[in-house]
Write a protein that holds these residues in place. Structure first.
Motif, PDB file in Angstrom:
ATOM      1  N   THR A 287       0.814  -1.214   0.000  1.00 56.36           N
ATOM      2  CA  THR A 287       0.000   0.000   0.000  1.00 56.36           C
ATOM      3  C   THR A 287       0.850   1.266   0.000  1.00 56.36           C
ATOM      4  O   THR A 287       0.333   2.358  -0.230  1.00 56.36           O
ATOM      5  CB  THR A 287      -0.940  -0.009   1.217  1.00 56.36           C
ATOM      6  N   SER A 376      -6.898  -3.598   2.599  1.00 59.09           N
ATOM      7  CA  SER A 376      -7.706  -2.966   1.545  1.00 59.09           C
ATOM      8  C   SER A 376      -6.855  -2.750   0.312  1.00 59.09           C
ATOM      9  O   SER A 376      -5.630  -2.585   0.400  1.00 59.09           O
ATOM     10  CB  SER A 376      -8.248  -1.623   2.036  1.00 59.09           C
ATOM     11  N   THR A 378      -8.065  -0.283  -1.909  1.00 56.86           N
ATOM     12  CA  THR A 378      -8.396   1.087  -2.307  1.00 56.86           C
ATOM     13  C   THR A 378      -7.978   2.150  -1.296  1.00 56.86           C
ATOM     14  O   THR A 378      -7.856   3.316  -1.640  1.00 56.86           O
ATOM     15  CB  THR A 378      -9.908   1.210  -2.553  1.00 56.86           C
ATOM     16  N   ASP A 379      -7.757   1.736  -0.036  1.00 58.13           N
ATOM     17  CA  ASP A 379      -7.375   2.681   1.012  1.00 58.13           C
ATOM     18  C   ASP A 379      -5.853   2.769   1.079  1.00 58.13           C
ATOM     19  O   ASP A 379      -5.193   1.809   1.469  1.00 58.13           O
ATOM     20  CB  ASP A 379      -7.942   2.225   2.354  1.00 58.13           C
ATOM     21  N   ARG A 380      -5.305   3.915   0.704  1.00 58.80           N
ATOM     22  CA  ARG A 380      -3.849   4.086   0.695  1.00 58.80           C
ATOM     23  C   ARG A 380      -3.254   3.947   2.097  1.00 58.80           C
ATOM     24  O   ARG A 380      -2.088   3.608   2.255  1.00 58.80           O
ATOM     25  CB  ARG A 380      -3.498   5.466   0.109  1.00 58.80           C
ATOM     26  N   LYS A 381      -4.080   4.155   3.127  1.00 57.08           N
ATOM     27  CA  LYS A 381      -3.586   4.042   4.495  1.00 57.08           C
ATOM     28  C   LYS A 381      -3.641   2.610   5.029  1.00 57.08           C
ATOM     29  O   LYS A 381      -3.270   2.355   6.164  1.00 57.08           O
ATOM     30  CB  LYS A 381      -4.401   4.961   5.413  1.00 57.08           C
ATOM     31  N   ALA A 382      -4.102   1.698   4.212  1.00 59.39           N
ATOM     32  CA  ALA A 382      -4.297   0.315   4.652  1.00 59.39           C
ATOM     33  C   ALA A 382      -2.981  -0.333   5.055  1.00 59.39           C
ATOM     34  O   ALA A 382      -1.892   0.102   4.685  1.00 59.39           O
ATOM     35  CB  ALA A 382      -4.957  -0.489   3.532  1.00 59.39           C
ATOM     36  N   ASN A 409      -0.490   3.488   6.670  1.00 61.95           N
ATOM     37  CA  ASN A 409      -0.616   4.935   6.490  1.00 61.95           C
ATOM     38  C   ASN A 409       0.247   5.461   5.343  1.00 61.95           C
ATOM     39  O   ASN A 409       0.787   6.565   5.391  1.00 61.95           O
ATOM     40  CB  ASN A 409      -0.279   5.668   7.789  1.00 61.95           C
TER      41      ASN A 409
END
Length: 620
Positions: A287, A376, A378-382, A409
């Motif tokens: 990520t 995830s 799609t969540d860059r913070k995953a 993060n």
């Protein structure tokens, strides 16, 4: 001249060559006229249609044309050898010719034809293509073969004669010399790249010497099955991310070209694990945008043309999810010498339908088993974790068994150095390719386990011949985990050691080791390599900080250990500098004949942790 050369080559083939008898091809097999490699006559019309209907394809196409325009005014290549390698020149030849020939076929603008001809003639007049490092020959042959084939109808006869003789003399002929062709029997990327390069040369000059061409391609079909066996069972590539991008891409180039000419790939693409390897490659990027760069890998990630072939063959546009996201990175795309192949393999697909992958966990066994998990796509913070088992003895291997990378993060917290540039070591006399336990390779700082996020006992190196696998894993989103018995690489130091890595409740990461000692006490070192700034707090935890973000490292077991840091500066003059990195961890004395737990929590800001962590046998 050509007739004498042809006779000489046929003698090479039938005098002592084990592959002289055709096994896969038929003597009278007919093939298409030029152009026949990858893209037949008029097939570029499909590409042009795709460009007009999809802005994503137009973007890639424009990158190739823009770079081709830039190449027009560049000086032609010279034979510049760096150490034992001509490889940089060979690769640049392949890139230039592939781009320029593509630009000509899709635009019919003769400025691209003329510039490609200059490059082709110049490299064809080199004294040789450096057969002592045969990758150089393979990539040069491929580049020249594509140019000769794609531009065949419009190249002047005098230029074609020069180019054709170079393919024969400097490309194909050395591949029958036992001093150079050991790659025919190995299972690493050399086999894939060299067989592909030689086969492209054979396809380019097929009608001139059909018997010779068939022997080369037939030989390759048999030989390339050796490295293709290493994708078993799930598609994990033993040499890691960067070499997947090399070996697998050239394997696909070979299969695609053979399929186009003979209307069959002789069952190669159905080899166990091969079509599944696209999943491995997709899950290898975290990520943070960095890849899981174990073994001799670099840390970056960019568009891979081979993924377009896999997406097409698997009928899975989701495999292009990451590739679509790379489309804005035009500078890195233009450096990819295989970029035109993406336009060919993807010409019947829509990038607009590159759906988000659903699978959060990917596990592959084989020579170098790995597990990759994330919370995830799609969540860059995953959170993302890559966990490495396997063996240091695998091609391009490091003593990195049990190591892991971690993202959260948008940052990489636990990292891997990956490779040190080969020439920086070879030029100083380092015997880099001897993999034995006491070889100089393991004295290179980045290559041994003391520079990885894993364990060491009494500061000793892992055992090269040790082999480990992933014994169990879980795929529930609230408890993603993998466990490996890594005892074999610590043979003689402990009776048993198991390591598990988990993402719990999509909140934080646990690294848990269960160690049973033998009749001797030992000191274990738990370490994590990080690019973050490290502050050891009064409560015994550590705070890792980078780019304004924080991660807490907390030791739950054993009690009362003292966290410490280690420098990442190697001790030899040939070791690369490693600025901006540090090792954080602890040492603990483990009594003889004892059972011990090491449990470390990696907690991103705001995460909530559980009060207890189950023993590894309950991670099911």
């Amino acid at each position: 001249m050509e007739k004498k050369l042809f006779i000489l080559l046929v003698l090479f083939l039938f005098a002592g060559n084990a592959h002289a008898q055709l096994v896969y091809l038929k003597e009278g097999a007919k093939i298409p006229n030029h152009p026949r490699i990858l893209l037949l006559q008029d097939e570029e019309k499909t590409i042009l249609k795709n460009i007009t209907s999809d802005q994503n394809w137009k973007k890639i196409h424009q990158v190739i044309l823009t770079e081709s325009d830039r190449l027009i005014n560049q000086p032609v290549l010279e034979r510049v050898q760096i150490g034992r390698r001509l490889l940089a020149t060979s690769r640049e030849c392949l890139r230039r010719v592939f781009y320029l020939a593509y630009a000509y076929r899709t635009s019919k603008d003769k400025k691209y034809l003329n510039r490609a001809e200059q490059e082709l003639v110049k490299v064809s007049q080199f004294t040789d293509w450096n057969p002592s490092h045969f990758l150089d020959v393979a990539e040069m042959t491929m580049g020249v073969a594509i140019g000769y084939d794609w531009l065949y109808a419009d190249l002047p006869q005098a230029s074609k004669a020069i180019i054709k003789e170079a393919i024969l003399k400097k490309g194909i002929e050395p591949s029958f010399n036992s001093k150079y062709n050991y790659w025919l029997k190995v299972s690493n990327n050399w086999n894939q790249v060299c067989n592909a390069g030689m086969s492209y040369g054979a396809l380019a000059i097929y009608e001139e010497n059909p018997t010779l061409a068939r022997q080369i391609i037939d030989r390759a079909i048999g030989s390339i099955q050796i490295p293709m066996g290493d994708y078993k069972p799930e598609g994990a590539y033993p040499e890691g991310y960067s070499y997947w991008g090399y070996g697998t891409s050239f394997n696909v180039l070979f299969i695609s070209a053979v399929q186009k000419v003979f209307n069959t790939d002789f069952g190669l693409s159905e080899s166990e694990g091969f079509l599944k390897t696209a999943g491995y490659f997709q899950h290898m990027v975290g990520t943070s945008g960095k890849n899981f760069n174990y073994s001799d890998a670099g840390g970056g990630a960019s568009l891979s043309p081979a993924m377009f072939w896999f997406a097409d063959r698997n009928k899975d546009n989701g495999l292009l999810y990451a590739e679509k996201n790379y489309l804005n990175e035009e500078k890195s795309m233009s450096k990819d010498r295989l970029l035109p192949a993406a336009m060919i393999w993807g010409k019947d697909m829509s990038l607009a339908q590159a759906n988000t992958p659903k699978q959060l966990m990917w596990v592959g066994q084989g020579k170098n088993p790995v597990a990759m998990m994330r919370t995830s796509w799609t969540d860059r913070k995953a959170i993302y974790v890559g966990f490495k088992t396997g063996s240091p003895s695998v091609s391009h291997g490091h003593m990195d068994i049990g190591s892991f990378v971690m993202d959260a993060n948008g940052e990489r917290w636990s990292m891997d150095f990956g490779m040190q540039e080969y020439e920086s070591l070879e030029s100083k006399g380092v015997n880099l390719w001897d993999m034995k336990q006491n070889s100089q390779r393991w004295q290179v700082y980045r290559y041994n386990n003391l520079a990885h996020s894993t364990l060491a006992f009494d500061n000793e190196f892992q055992k090269v011949e040790g082999k480990t696998a992933i014994q169990q894993y879980t795929t529930k989103p609230q408890f993603l985990s993998a466990v490996s018995n890594i005892t074999d690489v610590y043979k003689g130091k402990v009776s048993e050691v198991n390591r598990g890595v988990a993402i719990i409740n999509q909140q934080y990461v646990v690294v848990k080791d269960e160690v049973t000692t033998n009749e001797n006490a030992t000191t274990v070192r738990w370490a994590m390599l990080t690019p973050a700034e490290v502050t050891i707090e009064a409560d015994g935890t550590a705070t890792l900080t980078q780019n304004g973000k924080k991660l807490q490292l907390k030791v739950a077991e054993p009690a009362n250990v003292t966290l410490k840091t280690w420098s990442t500066q190697g001790t030899h003059d040939y070791d690369a500098a490693n600025p901006g990195t540090i090792l954080i961890g602890f040492e603990a004395m483990l009594p003889a004949n004892s059972k011990n737990n090491l449990t470390v929590l990696l907690i991103p800001e705001g995460a909530k942790t559980e009060p207890t962590i189950p023993v590894l046998k309950d991670w099911k």
